[in-house]
Design a protein around this motif. Sequence first.
Motif, PDB file in Angstrom:
ATOM      1  N   ILE A  72       0.832  -1.205   0.000  1.00 24.02           N
ATOM      2  CA  ILE A  72       0.000   0.000   0.000  1.00 24.02           C
ATOM      3  C   ILE A  72       0.870   1.259   0.000  1.00 24.02           C
ATOM      4  N   ALA A  73       1.907   1.271   0.837  1.00 20.19           N
ATOM      5  CA  ALA A  73       2.784   2.441   0.910  1.00 20.19           C
ATOM      6  C   ALA A  73       3.497   2.678  -0.417  1.00 20.19           C
ATOM      7  N   LEU A  74       3.958   1.606  -1.056  1.00 17.98           N
ATOM      8  CA  LEU A  74       4.664   1.753  -2.328  1.00 17.98           C
ATOM      9  C   LEU A  74       3.720   2.205  -3.442  1.00 17.98           C
ATOM     10  N   VAL A  75       2.535   1.599  -3.501  1.00 17.59           N
ATOM     11  CA  VAL A  75       1.561   1.995  -4.522  1.00 17.59           C
ATOM     12  C   VAL A  75       1.207   3.471  -4.367  1.00 17.59           C
ATOM     13  N   GLN A  76       0.992   3.925  -3.153  1.00 16.87           N
ATOM     14  CA  GLN A  76       0.649   5.325  -2.934  1.00 16.87           C
ATOM     15  C   GLN A  76       1.801   6.248  -3.325  1.00 16.87           C
TER      16      GLN A  76
END
Length: 339
Positions: A72-76
């Motif tokens: 989630i952190a990387l996608v964001q």
Amino acid sequence: MSRLRHILTRAWIRRGLLAWALRPISLCFEGLVTCRLWLYRQGALQPQPLKVPVIVIGNVMVGGVGKTPVVIALVQHLQERGICVGVLSRGYGRVSRDLREVHPTSRAEDAGDEPLLISRACGVPVWVGANRIEAGKSLLEHYPKTQVLVCDDGLQHLPLARDIELCVFDERGIGNGWMLPAGPLREPWPRAANSSIDRFELSSASSPISGRFQILRELADFAVRADGTRRPFPMGFANPVQALAGIAKPQVFFSMLQDLGLTLTHTQAMPDHANLHGVSIDASLGELLCTEKDAVKLWADHPGVWAVPLITTLPAELLEALDACLDRRLSSHHGLKIT
């Protein structure tokens, strides 16, 4: 089953009597896995590439290490850069077996709790399927503007070619260093270097581990209900409260709540990916707090429970190195440009 899991988990910390007793089986398993890895390195087996760069986020340890919050952190982060992202997942724990798209309104039992959480948190195309190659092709067919695919889990899914690997570790490191069932490893580690793959190691342990990028994790300053209502956290909650967690390490969530000064009247520790239909909640014990991963399953029956998001921060030096690797690939053999 839970007692056996507890015994094995303890045995995997060091090379004790039980670990040595299981070592012959471990060596057989290690031989099979090593042979498979060798066949891919020699080109006898060929991973299949997709039309866009693929980032795989996975682990070599049995049990959860917190991959999905990293996804989630990387996608964001990639979204903030203006990159169109899609996510692939096996959809562990779902009852369906087909290849399908996950929508924010999907049911957890059809999509898997983690893919559903990613879909709701990021608003990007998410596809689940045991065959990640077919899932990737289907996603790209339906969303042709996708520039990067992030695969949640799949480090050992070697048929899928990847450009970048992020291997996540927790406080266990690599345990006693042996493979299943004598140790916690799914494959020998470290892997042999591969010049075509950029590899990064991340640690979610509280103390930095040499050679691995350190992930920062903390609870958000708000909690949310099914209808989107937000409340400041923890000051917006009257003490005491109760808590539920169906994750790999429920006690970590409970301890984080207590560290913020909350008194827990009751805790329910559920197995990771557990089906939460029929879970009993006693309102007299106070408002119930849970993780976002639990909430996507609980809200169908208990829309009033409060989910406390876990905020995962990736270090700037990791993002800088990862961006450089990805930019080279976006502008070279994949023929794509960052808009």
